[in-house]
Design a protein around this motif. Structure first.
Motif, mmCIF file in Angstrom:
data_model
loop_
_atom_site.group_PDB
_atom_site.id
_atom_site.type_symbol
_atom_site.label_atom_id
_atom_site.label_comp_id
_atom_site.label_asym_id
_atom_site.label_seq_id
_atom_site.Cartn_x
_atom_site.Cartn_y
_atom_site.Cartn_z
ATOM 1 N N LEU A 17 7.504 25.075 -63.605
ATOM 2 C CA LEU A 17 7.253 25.016 -62.059
ATOM 3 C C LEU A 17 8.509 25.025 -61.355
ATOM 4 O O LEU A 17 8.639 25.695 -60.452
ATOM 5 N N VAL A 18 9.458 24.380 -61.584
ATOM 6 C CA VAL A 18 10.768 24.209 -61.068
ATOM 7 C C VAL A 18 11.622 25.589 -61.145
ATOM 8 O O VAL A 18 11.845 25.907 -60.177
ATOM 9 N N MET A 19 11.202 26.346 -62.402
ATOM 10 C CA MET A 19 11.997 27.378 -62.374
ATOM 11 C C MET A 19 11.334 28.621 -61.524
ATOM 12 O O MET A 19 11.860 29.618 -60.871
ATOM 13 N N LEU A 20 9.914 28.601 -61.259
ATOM 14 C CA LEU A 20 9.379 29.398 -60.434
ATOM 15 C C LEU A 20 9.744 29.217 -58.887
ATOM 16 O O LEU A 20 9.900 30.102 -58.192
ATOM 17 N N LEU A 21 10.096 27.863 -58.546
ATOM 18 C CA LEU A 21 10.687 27.604 -57.319
ATOM 19 C C LEU A 21 12.266 27.944 -56.743
ATOM 20 O O LEU A 21 12.492 27.986 -55.816
ATOM 21 N N LEU A 22 12.941 27.948 -57.974
ATOM 22 C CA LEU A 22 14.016 28.432 -57.688
ATOM 23 C C LEU A 22 14.482 29.707 -57.431
ATOM 24 O O LEU A 22 13.786 30.631 -58.189
ATOM 25 N N ALA A 23 15.460 30.020 -56.562
ATOM 26 C CA ALA A 23 15.892 31.464 -55.951
ATOM 27 C C ALA A 23 16.678 31.921 -56.754
ATOM 28 O O ALA A 23 16.569 33.146 -57.236
ATOM 29 N N SER A 24 17.605 31.202 -57.417
ATOM 30 C CA SER A 24 18.818 31.606 -57.903
ATOM 31 C C SER A 24 18.700 31.474 -59.689
ATOM 32 O O SER A 24 18.229 30.646 -60.386
ATOM 33 N N ARG A 25 18.695 32.878 -60.029
ATOM 34 C CA ARG A 25 18.432 33.096 -61.632
ATOM 35 C C ARG A 25 19.619 32.409 -62.368
ATOM 36 O O ARG A 25 19.400 31.673 -63.552
ATOM 37 N N LEU A 26 20.947 32.336 -62.005
ATOM 38 C CA LEU A 26 22.239 31.740 -62.413
ATOM 39 C C LEU A 26 21.996 30.401 -62.436
ATOM 40 O O LEU A 26 22.333 29.521 -63.390
ATOM 41 N N LEU A 27 21.491 29.620 -61.330
ATOM 42 C CA LEU A 27 21.176 28.147 -61.288
ATOM 43 C C LEU A 27 20.334 27.693 -62.238
ATOM 44 O O LEU A 27 20.329 26.745 -63.020
ATOM 45 N N GLY A 28 19.327 28.396 -62.473
ATOM 46 C CA GLY A 28 18.243 28.055 -63.461
ATOM 47 C C GLY A 28 18.774 28.096 -64.835
ATOM 48 O O GLY A 28 18.555 27.196 -65.547
ATOM 49 N N LEU A 29 19.499 29.128 -65.116
ATOM 50 C CA LEU A 29 20.128 29.341 -66.701
ATOM 51 C C LEU A 29 21.022 28.200 -66.949
ATOM 52 O O LEU A 29 21.147 27.303 -67.938
ATOM 53 N N LEU A 30 21.852 27.804 -65.871
ATOM 54 C CA LEU A 30 22.766 26.879 -65.932
ATOM 55 C C LEU A 30 21.963 25.299 -66.013
ATOM 56 O O LEU A 30 22.673 24.309 -66.929
ATOM 57 N N LEU A 31 20.838 25.018 -65.471
ATOM 58 C CA LEU A 31 19.994 24.009 -65.528
ATOM 59 C C LEU A 31 19.415 23.986 -66.669
ATOM 60 O O LEU A 31 19.397 22.789 -67.431
ATOM 61 N N VAL A 32 18.994 24.877 -67.454
ATOM 62 C CA VAL A 32 18.280 24.915 -68.758
ATOM 63 C C VAL A 32 19.663 24.521 -69.792
ATOM 64 O O VAL A 32 19.102 23.678 -70.555
ATOM 65 N N ALA A 33 20.729 25.202 -69.876
ATOM 66 C CA ALA A 33 21.810 24.944 -70.755
ATOM 67 C C ALA A 33 22.105 23.579 -70.741
ATOM 68 O O ALA A 33 22.231 22.526 -71.570
ATOM 69 N N LEU A 34 22.125 22.823 -69.439
ATOM 70 C CA LEU A 34 22.552 21.275 -69.196
ATOM 71 C C LEU A 34 21.429 20.769 -69.782
ATOM 72 O O LEU A 34 21.871 19.493 -70.498
#
Length: 45
Positions: A17-34
């Motif tokens: 759900l959070v990934m659907l709401l995020l506009a930035s793909r790079l920020l999403g990938l960084l959050l996943v890695a973290l």
């Protein structure tokens, strides 16, 4: 074991759900890695 799998599935759904709401793909990938690194360190140490 069932409770742990349910807990994991619940938080995977929240993450999707959070990934659907995020506009930035790079920020999403960084959050996943973290979160993967943090979860590994908390679970395996």
């Amino acid at each position: 074991m069932r409770r742990m799998i349910g807990f994991i599935l619940f938080w995977m759904g929240i993450g999707m759900l959070v990934m659907l709401l995020l506009a930035s793909r790079l920020l999403g990938l960084l959050l996943v890695a973290l979160f993967l690194i943090l979860g590994y360190n908390l679970f395996c140490s």
